[in-house]
Design a protein around this motif. Structure first.
Motif, short mmCIF file in Angstrom:
data_model
loop_
_atom_site.label_atom_id
_atom_site.label_comp_id
_atom_site.label_asym_id
_atom_site.label_seq_id
_atom_site.Cartn_x
_atom_site.Cartn_y
_atom_site.Cartn_z
N LYS A 10 0.83 -1.20 0.00
CA LYS A 10 0.00 0.00 0.00
C LYS A 10 0.87 1.25 0.00
CE LYS A 10 -3.62 -0.38 2.54
NZ LYS A 10 -4.52 -0.47 3.69
N VAL A 11 0.47 2.26 -0.81
CA VAL A 11 1.21 3.52 -0.87
C VAL A 11 0.41 4.72 -0.40
CG1 VAL A 11 2.84 2.81 -2.66
CG2 VAL A 11 0.68 3.87 -3.33
N ASP A 12 -0.91 4.65 -0.50
CA ASP A 12 -1.74 5.79 -0.07
C ASP A 12 -3.11 5.26 0.27
OD1 ASP A 12 -2.35 8.41 0.54
OD2 ASP A 12 -2.52 9.09 -1.54
N GLU A 13 -3.79 5.97 1.15
CA GLU A 13 -5.10 5.55 1.62
C GLU A 13 -6.00 6.76 1.75
OE1 GLU A 13 -6.63 2.51 5.10
OE2 GLU A 13 -4.55 3.11 5.04
N LYS A 40 -11.25 0.36 -4.39
CA LYS A 40 -12.30 1.22 -3.84
C LYS A 40 -13.34 0.31 -3.20
CE LYS A 40 -15.56 4.85 -4.92
NZ LYS A 40 -16.09 5.74 -5.93
N ASP A 41 -13.62 0.57 -1.94
CA ASP A 41 -14.56 -0.27 -1.18
C ASP A 41 -14.19 -1.75 -1.29
OD1 ASP A 41 -16.03 2.02 -0.46
OD2 ASP A 41 -17.17 1.93 -2.33
N GLY A 42 -12.89 -2.05 -1.25
CA GLY A 42 -12.40 -3.42 -1.27
C GLY A 42 -12.36 -4.08 -2.63
N GLU A 43 -12.79 -3.38 -3.68
CA GLU A 43 -12.82 -3.93 -5.04
C GLU A 43 -11.71 -3.31 -5.90
OE1 GLU A 43 -15.24 -6.11 -6.39
OE2 GLU A 43 -16.03 -6.40 -4.38
N PHE A 44 -11.05 -4.14 -6.70
CA PHE A 44 -10.04 -3.67 -7.64
C PHE A 44 -10.69 -2.74 -8.65
CE2 PHE A 44 -7.85 -4.11 -11.74
CZ PHE A 44 -6.57 -3.73 -11.38
#
Length: 115
Positions: A10-13, A40-44
């Protein structure tokens, strides 16, 4: 194009999503590549990654890219899979610093000694 995803970091959240850098191998290829994507919302989400221009996000992204590029250059896809399976993603990322300093062969010797 389909990809075999080997490792991601992960690089950004942000609210509802996060961006990652992945080590992937394109279907039918022998060489590893880096892929930037987000969830987004756990979906690629199949669109390019956009990150904050903050110094913190830029620094973290630079560090992650350097680490992941080193791993992708040093190990084959099968070697990365084996290392992740044996040691876990977090440990591989911690050990990546040693790869640059010791080289692949010495790191593999050390890992075999721990078995």
């Amino acid at each position: 194009m389909r990809y075999r995803t080997l490792l991601e970091q992960k690089v950004d959240e942000w609210e509802g999503g996060y961006g990652v850098v992945q080590i992937v191998t394109p279907e039918g290829a022998d060489e590893n590549e880096l892929r930037f994507c987000y969830y987004k919302d756990g979906e690629f989400v199949n669109r390019p990654l956009t990150i904050s221009p903050s110094a913190e996000a830029a620094d973290k992204t630079g560090e992650v890219v350097e680490t992941m590029a080193s791993l992708a250059r040093t190990f084959t896809a099968d070697e990365i899979d084996a290392l992740v399976e044996e040691l876990g993603e977090d440990k591989i990322l911690e050990l990546s610093v040693l790869i640059e300093e010791l080289g692949k062969s010495r790191l593999m010797e050390i890992l075999q000694e721990t078995d």
